[in-house]
Design a protein around this motif. Structure first.
Motif, PDB file in Angstrom:
ATOM      1  N   ASP A   1       1.055  -1.317   0.016  1.00 56.43           N
ATOM      2  CA  ASP A   1      -0.044   0.135   0.067  1.00 56.43           C
ATOM      3  C   ASP A   1       0.754   1.240  -0.034  1.00 56.43           C
ATOM      4  O   ASP A   1       1.840   1.308   0.388  1.00 56.43           O
ATOM      5  CB  ASP A   1      -0.914   0.040   1.213  1.00 56.43           C
ATOM      6  CG  ASP A   1      -2.163  -0.837   1.098  1.00 56.43           C
ATOM      7  OD1 ASP A   1      -2.058  -1.542   0.138  1.00 56.43           O
ATOM      8  OD2 ASP A   1      -2.737  -1.334   2.026  1.00 56.43           O
ATOM      9  N   LYS A   2       0.548   2.325  -0.365  1.00 56.21           N
ATOM     10  CA  LYS A   2       0.900   3.717  -0.188  1.00 56.21           C
ATOM     11  C   LYS A   2       1.553   4.115   0.871  1.00 56.21           C
ATOM     12  O   LYS A   2       0.506   3.622   2.129  1.00 56.21           O
ATOM     13  CB  LYS A   2       0.028   4.645  -1.083  1.00 56.21           C
ATOM     14  CG  LYS A   2       0.800   6.156  -1.149  1.00 56.21           C
ATOM     15  CD  LYS A   2      -0.127   7.142  -1.670  1.00 56.21           C
ATOM     16  CE  LYS A   2       0.449   8.359  -1.838  1.00 56.21           C
ATOM     17  NZ  LYS A   2      -0.251   9.447  -2.240  1.00 56.21           N
ATOM     18  N   ASP A   3       2.593   4.565   1.149  1.00 60.36           N
ATOM     19  CA  ASP A   3       3.064   4.998   2.322  1.00 60.36           C
ATOM     20  C   ASP A   3       3.462   3.896   3.520  1.00 60.36           C
ATOM     21  O   ASP A   3       3.819   4.144   4.689  1.00 60.36           O
ATOM     22  CB  ASP A   3       2.066   5.974   3.107  1.00 60.36           C
ATOM     23  CG  ASP A   3       1.921   7.246   2.357  1.00 60.36           C
ATOM     24  OD1 ASP A   3       3.102   7.868   1.759  1.00 60.36           O
ATOM     25  OD2 ASP A   3       0.937   8.079   2.404  1.00 60.36           O
ATOM     26  N   GLU A   4       3.665   2.641   2.740  1.00 59.41           N
ATOM     27  CA  GLU A   4       4.157   1.511   3.522  1.00 59.41           C
ATOM     28  C   GLU A   4       5.370   1.345   3.224  1.00 59.41           C
ATOM     29  O   GLU A   4       5.794   1.486   2.143  1.00 59.41           O
ATOM     30  CB  GLU A   4       3.237   0.304   3.423  1.00 59.41           C
ATOM     31  CG  GLU A   4       1.845   0.566   4.124  1.00 59.41           C
ATOM     32  CD  GLU A   4       2.141   0.368   5.534  1.00 59.41           C
ATOM     33  OE1 GLU A   4       2.995  -0.090   6.257  1.00 59.41           O
ATOM     34  OE2 GLU A   4       1.162   1.093   6.262  1.00 59.41           O
ATOM     35  N   PHE A   5       6.294   0.331   3.909  1.00 54.07           N
ATOM     36  CA  PHE A   5       7.499  -0.045   3.721  1.00 54.07           C
ATOM     37  C   PHE A   5       7.575  -1.215   3.247  1.00 54.07           C
ATOM     38  O   PHE A   5       6.623  -2.090   4.110  1.00 54.07           O
ATOM     39  CB  PHE A   5       8.543   0.367   4.809  1.00 54.07           C
ATOM     40  CG  PHE A   5       8.699   1.874   5.127  1.00 54.07           C
ATOM     41  CD1 PHE A   5       9.580   2.267   4.483  1.00 54.07           C
ATOM     42  CD2 PHE A   5       7.990   2.244   6.382  1.00 54.07           C
ATOM     43  CE1 PHE A   5       9.857   3.730   4.629  1.00 54.07           C
ATOM     44  CE2 PHE A   5       8.295   3.735   6.483  1.00 54.07           C
ATOM     45  CZ  PHE A   5       9.170   4.412   5.685  1.00 54.07           C
ATOM     46  N   LEU A   6       8.359  -1.941   2.433  1.00 49.17           N
ATOM     47  CA  LEU A   6       8.478  -3.242   2.040  1.00 49.17           C
ATOM     48  C   LEU A   6       9.085  -4.033   3.401  1.00 49.17           C
ATOM     49  O   LEU A   6       9.962  -3.331   4.080  1.00 49.17           O
ATOM     50  CB  LEU A   6       9.293  -3.576   0.859  1.00 49.17           C
ATOM     51  CG  LEU A   6       8.792  -3.006  -0.515  1.00 49.17           C
ATOM     52  CD1 LEU A   6       9.859  -3.055  -1.493  1.00 49.17           C
ATOM     53  CD2 LEU A   6       7.589  -3.271  -0.876  1.00 49.17           C
ATOM     54  N   ASN A   7       8.789  -5.155   3.292  1.00 59.14           N
ATOM     55  CA  ASN A   7       9.460  -6.072   4.467  1.00 59.14           C
ATOM     56  C   ASN A   7      10.514  -7.158   3.980  1.00 59.14           C
ATOM     57  O   ASN A   7      10.519  -7.067   2.625  1.00 59.14           O
ATOM     58  CB  ASN A   7       8.513  -6.594   5.409  1.00 59.14           C
ATOM     59  CG  ASN A   7       7.602  -7.719   4.676  1.00 59.14           C
ATOM     60  OD1 ASN A   7       7.713  -8.078   3.474  1.00 59.14           O
ATOM     61  ND2 ASN A   7       6.458  -8.080   5.341  1.00 59.14           N
ATOM     62  N   ASP A   8      11.013  -7.847   4.734  1.00 58.21           N
ATOM     63  CA  ASP A   8      11.939  -8.775   4.273  1.00 58.21           C
ATOM     64  C   ASP A   8      11.491  -9.886   3.490  1.00 58.21           C
ATOM     65  O   ASP A   8      12.206 -10.110   2.125  1.00 58.21           O
ATOM     66  CB  ASP A   8      12.839  -9.513   5.515  1.00 58.21           C
ATOM     67  CG  ASP A   8      13.679  -8.524   6.025  1.00 58.21           C
ATOM     68  OD1 ASP A   8      13.709  -7.445   5.975  1.00 58.21           O
ATOM     69  OD2 ASP A   8      14.010  -9.087   7.412  1.00 58.21           O
TER      70      ASP A   8
END
Length: 73
Positions: free
Chosen positions: A40-47
């Motif tokens: 989603d917008k304004d979220e960070f990717l995770n591992d």
């Protein structure tokens, strides 16, 4: 965990699998509903999403073998 994060990512998000890649073998990546929300917008990717991206790149653009990479000819 803050109330906002807790309401956004529920336990069912963590346990509901969306994708398993590769389907079997070593190094399987399990993408769940919570991982998908990271797109989603304004979220960070995770591992998990980063690892999936690397695996897809390697699958579609494999590294050349040592024999293919040499210019002896």
């Amino acid at each position: 965990m803050s109330a906002l994060v807790h309401s956004y990512f529920s336990l069912s998000d963590v346990t509901f699998r969306i994708l398993v890649y590769p389907p079997s073998g070593a190094g399987v990546v399990h993408v769940n509903k919570g991982d998908l929300r990271r797109l989603d917008k304004d979220e960070f990717l995770n591992d998990t999403l980063i690892e999936l991206g690397f695996k897809c790149v390697r699958a579609f653009h494999p590294l050349p073998s040592a024999d293919e990479g040499s210019d002896s000819g």
